[in-house]
Every structure is written in structure tokens, then in C-alpha cells.
Write a protein that holds these residues in place. Structure first.
Motif, mmCIF file in Angstrom:
data_model
loop_
_atom_site.group_PDB
_atom_site.id
_atom_site.type_symbol
_atom_site.label_atom_id
_atom_site.label_comp_id
_atom_site.label_asym_id
_atom_site.label_seq_id
_atom_site.Cartn_x
_atom_site.Cartn_y
_atom_site.Cartn_z
ATOM 1 N N ASP A 170 0.746 -1.587 -0.269
ATOM 2 C CA ASP A 170 -0.013 0.438 -0.026
ATOM 3 C C ASP A 170 1.151 1.044 -0.501
ATOM 4 O O ASP A 170 0.802 2.624 1.087
ATOM 5 N N TRP A 171 1.926 1.353 -0.447
ATOM 6 C CA TRP A 171 2.864 2.019 -0.944
ATOM 7 C C TRP A 171 2.301 3.690 -1.659
ATOM 8 O O TRP A 171 1.226 3.665 -2.864
ATOM 9 N N SER A 172 2.528 4.657 -0.699
ATOM 10 C CA SER A 172 2.177 5.905 -1.588
ATOM 11 C C SER A 172 3.613 6.726 -0.721
ATOM 12 O O SER A 172 4.338 7.330 -0.064
ATOM 13 N N LEU A 173 3.441 8.333 -2.485
ATOM 14 C CA LEU A 173 4.614 9.074 -2.014
ATOM 15 C C LEU A 173 4.339 10.096 -0.667
ATOM 16 O O LEU A 173 5.065 10.046 0.431
ATOM 17 N N GLU A 174 3.165 10.014 -0.050
ATOM 18 C CA GLU A 174 2.613 10.621 1.359
ATOM 19 C C GLU A 174 2.836 10.097 2.637
ATOM 20 O O GLU A 174 2.834 10.253 3.065
ATOM 21 N N ARG A 175 3.249 8.622 2.423
ATOM 22 C CA ARG A 175 3.618 7.155 3.653
ATOM 23 C C ARG A 175 5.096 7.695 3.509
ATOM 24 O O ARG A 175 5.080 7.022 4.984
ATOM 25 N N GLY A 176 5.686 8.195 3.004
ATOM 26 C CA GLY A 176 7.677 8.383 2.873
ATOM 27 C C GLY A 176 7.751 9.508 3.772
ATOM 28 O O GLY A 176 7.395 10.257 3.837
ATOM 29 N N VAL A 177 8.832 9.307 3.975
ATOM 30 C CA VAL A 177 9.383 10.584 5.125
ATOM 31 C C VAL A 177 10.784 10.447 4.182
ATOM 32 O O VAL A 177 11.768 9.177 4.116
ATOM 33 N N THR A 178 11.455 11.469 3.717
ATOM 34 C CA THR A 178 12.737 12.109 2.406
ATOM 35 C C THR A 178 14.048 11.992 3.242
ATOM 36 O O THR A 178 14.153 12.489 4.598
ATOM 37 N N LYS A 179 15.132 11.615 2.277
ATOM 38 C CA LYS A 179 16.193 11.659 3.344
ATOM 39 C C LYS A 179 16.360 13.381 4.020
ATOM 40 O O LYS A 179 17.072 12.997 4.594
ATOM 41 N N GLN A 180 16.135 14.151 3.252
ATOM 42 C CA GLN A 180 15.789 15.531 3.841
ATOM 43 C C GLN A 180 15.548 15.853 4.959
ATOM 44 O O GLN A 180 16.223 16.862 5.902
ATOM 45 N N ASP A 181 14.129 14.942 5.416
ATOM 46 C CA ASP A 181 13.483 15.484 6.633
ATOM 47 C C ASP A 181 13.894 14.600 7.145
ATOM 48 O O ASP A 181 14.171 15.537 8.738
ATOM 49 N N GLN A 240 32.566 9.201 16.224
ATOM 50 C CA GLN A 240 32.848 8.255 14.898
ATOM 51 C C GLN A 240 31.908 7.590 14.421
ATOM 52 O O GLN A 240 32.220 7.238 13.463
ATOM 53 N N ALA A 241 30.952 8.046 15.349
ATOM 54 C CA ALA A 241 29.015 7.365 14.418
ATOM 55 C C ALA A 241 29.360 7.773 13.301
ATOM 56 O O ALA A 241 29.266 9.065 13.610
ATOM 57 N N GLU A 242 28.726 6.869 12.936
ATOM 58 C CA GLU A 242 27.931 7.297 11.180
ATOM 59 C C GLU A 242 26.328 6.406 11.213
ATOM 60 O O GLU A 242 25.518 5.761 12.320
ATOM 61 N N VAL A 243 25.898 7.305 9.892
ATOM 62 C CA VAL A 243 24.436 7.123 10.468
ATOM 63 C C VAL A 243 24.565 7.514 8.413
ATOM 64 O O VAL A 243 25.379 7.961 7.261
ATOM 65 N N GLY A 244 23.787 6.635 7.692
ATOM 66 C CA GLY A 244 23.828 6.250 5.950
ATOM 67 C C GLY A 244 22.082 6.665 5.909
ATOM 68 O O GLY A 244 21.271 6.652 5.927
ATOM 69 N N PHE A 245 22.272 6.900 5.088
ATOM 70 C CA PHE A 245 20.441 7.066 3.985
ATOM 71 C C PHE A 245 20.282 6.230 2.510
ATOM 72 O O PHE A 245 21.304 6.766 1.850
ATOM 73 N N ILE A 246 19.555 5.800 2.295
ATOM 74 C CA ILE A 246 19.520 4.847 1.208
ATOM 75 C C ILE A 246 17.431 6.028 0.535
ATOM 76 O O ILE A 246 16.873 5.154 0.598
ATOM 77 N N SER A 247 18.454 6.410 -0.530
ATOM 78 C CA SER A 247 16.912 7.546 -0.865
ATOM 79 C C SER A 247 16.210 7.182 -2.038
ATOM 80 O O SER A 247 16.550 8.430 -2.431
#
Length: 336
Positions: free
Chosen positions: A203-214, A246-253
Motif C-alpha cells: 500500500d505504498w504512496s508518496l505521502e507515506r514516505g519520509v524523505t532523506k532530507q527530512d 566517529q559514529a555514522e548514519v546512512g541514507f538510502i533514498s
């Protein structure tokens, strides 16, 4: 050896191998219970590639330029003989890195055996710290404490652990900061994954996503995070390091900032089909060739042809219409 390139001049470097279509979770964005009930018919043993068949194909892929292998599912830790497969794959000339993506439920039982077999990288999916919320997301009522204990165990054994979090608006976005803080203190990379339209059942939709920038801004943005250069060409996650450590975060967008132009991944399903894109509609059946007595040369020719004809770039072309109406393979079938 000249690298094999597709129609968009992308080389083939990464092989993702689904070792089973079975999973012990029913995550809402992957295998929702209303589509994958307890009586869902998974593949029989004879439909799955054997460990030897997987290894043979991996050897052929390595001879054509594959350097990294990721074991996926379904839930790969449900596959019998997984440590043996790791040993077999580790001996292949040219393979530089083998990883595994898991929901972590069975990690406490299997982590040591997998490490002893030669596995060193483990990606664990965890979408919330809140135990009730996580239980609802995974569809089984499994609490986050179980997965967190297994993550800690894997870290203590010596695995390079990364945690993956799929972020959905109105579901678990409030968990972004608690998750980031928790794994920053542990020194474990947390990778935020945009909610994707993989398969046709979530049931995907753009409105249900949270973007990398956000997400980036919620974490404090450039005041808190500094970019880290890619470790290799075609690295999917955009990585950032905290300024105070030194800890990191990543984003798959793949939704808001598609990376199709640099995608070097090919996927092998547990029943032996090649898929050149996570959002593909159909694959090429290598199992039929394998079990029909094909020579290595014939298999290599088929593998080479499917890649050289590749022109997939679904995420760059995605629309609400294609997301809803294009038939796509399920994520539980092919892995993420």
C-alpha cells in the motif's frame, strides 16, 4: 578483463543472493499478514537452488567482475546450511566481501557459527525501539529487546554491524531520534531507508514516505553531520559522520534521490532467476539452464547477455501510477 557494462554504462559489481523466500516476520512494508498469512505457500526444497548451485553461479559471476556478495531472503537465517554456504562463497577467487541482511531474530543462535564460517558483515533490520510499535510493524509481536540483545551479541563477537530502519510517516517517524541516539552510543551505523514501493502488497504512496532530507534535518542537519566519501563506486547509502565522534548514519533514498545511474547490483532469487532491478517485473531463469546440463560457457553467455541488455532505472521514472499499476517482484522473494 574488460568490465561488463549495461546499456547505461554501469558495471556489474554486486551480487545479492536470496537463499530462501521464507520469513518468520510479517512486516507491514514487506510481507503484510493480509497477503502472506500463516498458510502462505512458500517454495518447496526442490524449487530452491542448492548450496552447490548457488556457489557455482557465484563463481561464474565473480569471473565476470562481481566483487561483493550479500545474502538475503526472505529471512536468510532460516536457510539450512547457511554457515556452509558462507564457507563455500568465501573460497571464491575475486570475492572481496560477503555480508548478510537479517531481521535478527535467530542471530543469537547462529551468529557465532556464521562468524566462524567467515562472515564478517551483518545488516540487521530494526524499525523501532518502542517494543509495542516494533511488534506491530513486524506482525509477530516480537519485541525490540530481543533484536537489540542479538545486535549486541553480534557486535561483541566481532561482526561489523549496521542497523537498517525503514521510515514511514505516521508509523515510526517518532523513532528517528531515539534510534539515532541509541546506536550512536553503541558506535553502530544506523541506515535510514525511505519507504519504497517494492512489490505490490504494501500500500505504498508518496505521502507515506519520509524523505532523506527530512530525516537529515531532524538529526540536526549540517550542524551535526558531515558527509563521508563513498568507500567504493556504486555505494548505495549516502553516509555521514557525527561531528562529535566517529559514529555514522546512512541514507538510502531511492524515492527522493534515486541512484539508478550508479547501480551495480544484480539479484539472484532463491529459485535461480536473475533480476537486474529491485523493482523488476520478470527475471531470467538460470535454474532451468543449470538443471538442464548447461556448461559454464553457456551460463556465462546468458549472464553476460542479461546484463549487457539491462536498461532498468525504475526509481528515476517512478510515478504514483507505475507504483500502483506495474507488477513488481516482492521484496520478500528477492531481498531488499
Amino acid at each position: 578483463m574488460n568490465p561488463i557494462i549495461d546499456q547505461l554504462a554501469r558495471p556489474m559489481r554486486d551480487l545479492r543472493i536470496s537463499v530462501t523466500d521464507r520469513c518468520n516476520f510479517r512486516c507491514t512494508y514487506c510481507m503484510p499478514k493480509e497477503f502472506f498469512g500463516d498458510d502462505y505457500a512458500f517454495m518447496s526444497k526442490d524449487q530452491l537452488l542448492s548450496l552447490e548451485e548457488i556457489t557455482r553461479l557465484a563463481e561464474l559471476y565473480a569471473s565476470l567482475g562481481i566483487r561483493k556478495i550479500r545474502l538475503t531472503g526472505g529471512e536468510p537465517l532460516l536457510r539450512r546450511g547457511l554457515p556452509e554456504l558462507v564457507k563455500m562463497l568465501s573460497s571464491i577467487r575475486g570475492i572481496e566481501d560477503i555480508g548478510c541482511t537479517t531481521n535478527g531474530l535467530l542471530l543469537g543462535q547462529q551468529a557465532q557459527n556464521l562468524y566462524d564460517a567467515g562472515l564478517r558483515r551483518m545488516n540487521v533490520s530494526l524499525d523501532a525501539l518502542d517494543p509495542d510499535l516494533f511488534g506491530k510493524i513486524n506482525g509477530r509481536g516480537i519485541t525490540s529487546s530481543t533484536i537489540l540483545r542479538n545486535i549486541e551479541l553480534a557486535d561483541e563477537i566481532g561482526f561489523q554491524v549496521k542497523v537498517n530502519m525503514v521510515v514511514q510517516k505516521g508509523i515510526n517517524e517518532q523513532e528517528i531520534l531515539p534510534m539515532a541516539d541509541y546506536f550512536k552510543k553503541m558506535g553502530i551505523t544506523l541506515c535510514f531507508i525511505e519507504f519504497m514501493d517494492a512489490g505490490n502488497s504494501n500500500d505504498w504512496s508518496l505521502e507515506r514516505g519520509v524523505t532523506k532530507q527530512d530525516i537529515f534535518e531532524r538529526l540536526g542537519g549540517a550542524n551535526v553531520l558531515v558527509p563521508v566519501p563513498p568507500r567504493y563506486p556504486g555505494e548505495v547509502a549516502q553516509r555521514f559522520r557525527y561531528k562529535d565522534g566517529q559514529a555514522e548514519v546512512g541514507f538510502i533514498s531511492s524515492v527522493s534521490d534515486a541512484f539508478c545511474s550508479s547501480c551495480t547490483r544484480v539479484r539472484l532469487s532463491s529459485d535461480g532467476k536473475i533480476y537486474n532491478c529491485l523493482f523488476a517485473s520478470k527475471g531470467f531463469d538460470l535454474r532451468a539452464l543449470l538443471r538442464g546440463g548447461a556448461s559454464d560457457e553457456e551460463l556465462l553467455a546468458a549472464i553476460r547477455k542479461t546484463w549487457e541488455q539491462r536498461e532498468d532505472r525504475y526509481s528515476e521514472e517512478r510515478t504514483e501510477y507505475t507504483a500502483k499499476n506495474r507488477k513488481k517482484i516482492g521484496m520478500s522473494y528477492i531481498g531488499g
